[in-house]
Write a protein that holds these residues in place. Structure first.
Motif, mmCIF file in Angstrom:
data_model
loop_
_atom_site.group_PDB
_atom_site.id
_atom_site.type_symbol
_atom_site.label_atom_id
_atom_site.label_comp_id
_atom_site.label_asym_id
_atom_site.label_seq_id
_atom_site.Cartn_x
_atom_site.Cartn_y
_atom_site.Cartn_z
ATOM 1 N N ASP A 70 42.162 -11.385 -25.036
ATOM 2 C CA ASP A 70 41.552 -10.988 -26.309
ATOM 3 C C ASP A 70 40.443 -9.955 -26.160
ATOM 4 O O ASP A 70 40.331 -9.035 -26.979
ATOM 5 C CB ASP A 70 41.001 -12.224 -27.035
ATOM 6 C CG ASP A 70 42.092 -13.203 -27.414
ATOM 7 O OD1 ASP A 70 43.253 -12.768 -27.514
ATOM 8 O OD2 ASP A 70 41.797 -14.397 -27.588
ATOM 9 N N SER A 71 39.621 -10.103 -25.129
ATOM 10 C CA SER A 71 38.464 -9.205 -24.960
ATOM 11 C C SER A 71 38.727 -8.191 -23.861
ATOM 12 O O SER A 71 37.955 -8.069 -22.912
ATOM 13 C CB SER A 71 37.210 -10.026 -24.652
ATOM 14 O OG SER A 71 36.929 -10.929 -25.701
ATOM 15 N N PHE A 72 39.807 -7.450 -23.993
ATOM 16 C CA PHE A 72 40.251 -6.547 -22.934
ATOM 17 C C PHE A 72 39.713 -5.124 -23.076
ATOM 18 O O PHE A 72 40.020 -4.253 -22.269
ATOM 19 C CB PHE A 72 41.783 -6.471 -22.922
ATOM 20 C CG PHE A 72 42.367 -5.956 -24.208
ATOM 21 C CD1 PHE A 72 42.495 -4.601 -24.423
ATOM 22 C CD2 PHE A 72 42.740 -6.834 -25.214
ATOM 23 C CE1 PHE A 72 43.004 -4.110 -25.621
ATOM 24 C CE2 PHE A 72 43.255 -6.363 -26.413
ATOM 25 C CZ PHE A 72 43.387 -4.988 -26.613
ATOM 26 N N GLY A 73 38.917 -4.872 -24.088
ATOM 27 C CA GLY A 73 38.474 -3.507 -24.378
ATOM 28 C C GLY A 73 37.751 -2.842 -23.221
ATOM 29 O O GLY A 73 37.080 -3.489 -22.413
ATOM 30 N N ASN A 74 37.885 -1.516 -23.140
ATOM 31 C CA ASN A 74 37.186 -0.733 -22.127
ATOM 32 C C ASN A 74 35.686 -0.804 -22.410
ATOM 33 O O ASN A 74 35.236 -0.443 -23.504
ATOM 34 C CB ASN A 74 37.670 0.721 -22.184
ATOM 35 C CG ASN A 74 37.122 1.574 -21.062
ATOM 36 O OD1 ASN A 74 35.945 1.484 -20.698
ATOM 37 N ND2 ASN A 74 37.958 2.441 -20.508
ATOM 38 N N PRO A 75 34.886 -1.255 -21.459
ATOM 39 C CA PRO A 75 33.448 -1.397 -21.729
ATOM 40 C C PRO A 75 32.737 -0.070 -21.975
ATOM 41 O O PRO A 75 31.589 -0.058 -22.436
ATOM 42 C CB PRO A 75 32.926 -2.075 -20.449
ATOM 43 C CG PRO A 75 33.908 -1.692 -19.392
ATOM 44 C CD PRO A 75 35.240 -1.636 -20.089
ATOM 45 N N HIS A 76 33.409 1.024 -21.682
ATOM 46 C CA HIS A 76 32.803 2.336 -21.907
ATOM 47 C C HIS A 76 33.317 2.998 -23.186
ATOM 48 O O HIS A 76 32.975 4.139 -23.476
ATOM 49 C CB HIS A 76 33.066 3.223 -20.695
ATOM 50 C CG HIS A 76 32.730 2.554 -19.399
ATOM 51 N ND1 HIS A 76 31.443 2.202 -19.042
ATOM 52 C CD2 HIS A 76 33.527 2.092 -18.379
ATOM 53 C CE1 HIS A 76 31.451 1.588 -17.867
ATOM 54 N NE2 HIS A 76 32.701 1.510 -17.450
ATOM 55 N N SER A 77 34.136 2.250 -23.951
ATOM 56 C CA SER A 77 34.577 2.727 -25.265
ATOM 57 C C SER A 77 33.497 2.354 -26.271
ATOM 58 O O SER A 77 33.405 1.204 -26.721
ATOM 59 C CB SER A 77 35.914 2.084 -25.655
ATOM 60 O OG SER A 77 36.946 2.505 -24.796
ATOM 61 N N SER A 78 32.698 3.322 -26.635
ATOM 62 C CA SER A 78 31.487 3.045 -27.424
ATOM 63 C C SER A 78 31.689 3.157 -28.930
ATOM 64 O O SER A 78 30.725 3.062 -29.692
ATOM 65 C CB SER A 78 30.372 4.009 -27.012
ATOM 66 O OG SER A 78 30.793 5.361 -27.178
ATOM 67 N N SER A 79 32.965 3.330 -29.376
ATOM 68 C CA SER A 79 33.190 3.564 -30.802
ATOM 69 C C SER A 79 33.807 2.378 -31.534
ATOM 70 O O SER A 79 34.073 2.470 -32.727
ATOM 71 C CB SER A 79 34.093 4.790 -30.993
ATOM 72 O OG SER A 79 35.337 4.614 -30.321
ATOM 73 N N HIS A 80 34.070 1.255 -30.832
ATOM 74 C CA HIS A 80 34.662 0.124 -31.538
ATOM 75 C C HIS A 80 34.195 -1.206 -30.968
ATOM 76 O O HIS A 80 33.627 -1.283 -29.872
ATOM 77 C CB HIS A 80 36.196 0.201 -31.548
ATOM 78 C CG HIS A 80 36.829 0.271 -30.181
ATOM 79 N ND1 HIS A 80 36.884 -0.787 -29.311
ATOM 80 C CD2 HIS A 80 37.441 1.305 -29.552
ATOM 81 C CE1 HIS A 80 37.510 -0.441 -28.209
ATOM 82 N NE2 HIS A 80 37.850 0.846 -28.319
ATOM 83 N N ILE A 81 34.502 -2.275 -31.729
ATOM 84 C CA ILE A 81 33.968 -3.605 -31.452
ATOM 85 C C ILE A 81 34.418 -4.170 -30.109
ATOM 86 O O ILE A 81 33.641 -4.828 -29.408
ATOM 87 C CB ILE A 81 34.336 -4.584 -32.604
ATOM 88 C CG1 ILE A 81 33.667 -5.950 -32.417
ATOM 89 C CG2 ILE A 81 35.842 -4.722 -32.707
ATOM 90 C CD1 ILE A 81 32.157 -5.893 -32.484
#
Length: 385
Positions: A31-42
């Motif tokens: 669920d929380s797989f987002g790129n930590p350096h993607s600063s434009s989304h939750i």
């Protein structure tokens, strides 16, 4: 710890991931797989926040500020980055690097390589029979030409604990930078980089019941402005180490650091009891042995034992699959070589070749220790027959 039919006694090689660590990591694979350096989304924000929380925990483990912690792929990279950074940035006339004779191979190899690249010289500081730094030799070698000193806190083979406070103080008084490979330290002792006067310090998650593939380098804030990166790319981590951070691994590292910071002191007492119990069981079985390294100032779970007249490789092979231990030997180009650490503390080729490292850990217990001692005694009797 038991894995199928094997008793694990090689905790200084690697520790199993604590279930609490694994449980904390799992959501970051799904669920929380987002790129930590993607600063434009939750999802990016959540990953970034989780990494900063982990950075705080790792920093707290060694008394550092979070902004002084750089995540790496492990202690090997951290050691390389520390040595490279100091030598590549050097604008002084200092050209000597001191390392102990029993440093981990990644420190020694990196030091010799980068010294050759940037015009520095390397000197190895001898150690005593205990594995402790020879203070007289160290003091004589510590001149105003020394730029960097690298000494590990706890030896990975013989478990000897160095007096880092004394060494770092000497370095500081001479104006040298002090680096400490502390990969083995958290299981053995508390460390505070401010109190000890350490400038650079390396850590590894899989030595403290965290995941493989992540480590950290503490870089004192006073050094960071002129500290060149070893890995180049997108400028992550304030430009000190580029690359997308592996959120699950960093989270796991943070949880492992938090657990060992809170439970370390209690666990060390238990490790000492277990390692002492293994020795006592071997004595009861009439197994002859001697202990390599310092008898007192050592990792509480480490036992590096010489079994006179017994080939260590044969012993370990005979013990398979019952006991997981190691010789501490390095295998280069298919040729088994006796440990340079054991040779540095004065052991002959024959004695070094008769030595085995065993290490207990968080998931060891008295039943395993008793059974391991029995199987070791049987294996030695079989080899000696």
């Amino acid at each position: 710890m038991r894995v199928s039919n094997s008793i694990y006694l090689d905790y200084q090689a690697s520790t199993p991931t604590d279930t609490r660590v694994l449980e904390a990591m799992l959501p970051y694979f799904t669920d929380s797989f987002g790129n930590p350096h993607s600063s434009s989304h939750i999802l990016g924000w959540r990953s970034a926040d989780s990494i900063e929380s982990a950075r705080f925990e790792v920093a707290s483990l060694v008394g550092a500020l979070p902004e002084e912690i750089v995540f790496t792929s492990g202690a090997t990279e951290a050691n390389n980055q520390a040595i490279f950074g100091v030598l590549a940035a050097n604008q002084t006339d200092r050209k000597t690097v001191l390392v102990s004779a029993i440093e981990h191979k990644c420190v020694k190899e990196a030091t010799y390589f980068f010294a050759s690249q940037y015009g520095h010289r390397v000197k190895e500081v001898p150690v005593l029979e205990s594995g402790q730094i020879d203070r007289a030799a160290f003091s004589a070698m510590l001149t105003d030409d020394v730029l960097l000193i690298s000494v590990m806190a706890v030896n990975n083979e013989i478990g000897t604990v160095q007096d880092i406070a004394w060494l770092a103080d000497k370095a500081q008084r001479m104006g040298a930078i002090f680096h400490c490979d502390a990969a083995q330290a958290p299981e053995a002792l508390d460390m505070d980089v401010v109190e000890l006067g350490i400038d650079l310090l390396s850590l590894s998650a899989h030595k403290i019941y965290g995941p493989k593939g992540v480590g950290a380098l503490f870089i004192d804030s006073s050094l960071q402005n002129n500290f060149p990166p070893l890995v180049h790319g997108g400028g992550q981590q304030n430009g000190l180490r580029s690359g997308t951070l592996p959120t699950p691994l960093c989270v796991g590292f943070g949880v492992a650091a938090s657990i060992i910071r809170k439970e370390g002191a209690q666990n060390r007492h238990r490790l000492k009891e277990l390692s002492s119990g293994l020795l006592e069981n071997l004595r009861k079985a009439n197994v002859g042995f001697s202990i390599n390294g310092d008898a007192i100032d050592r990792h509480p779970g480490n036992l590096n034992l010489e079994f006179p007249g017994i080939d260590a490789e044969s012993l370990i092979n005979t013990l398979q699959p019952s006991i997981c231990a190691s010789t501490g030997s390095a295998c280069n180009s298919g040729i088994i070589q006796s440990s340079y650490v054991l040779k540095s503390i004065g052991l002959s080729e024959d004695r070094a070749s008769s030595s085995v490292r065993m290490s207990v850990g968080r998931f060891s217990d008295e039943e395993q220790i008793a059974e391991a001692a029995k199987k070791i005694a049987e294996a030695i009797s079989s080899i000696s027959a």
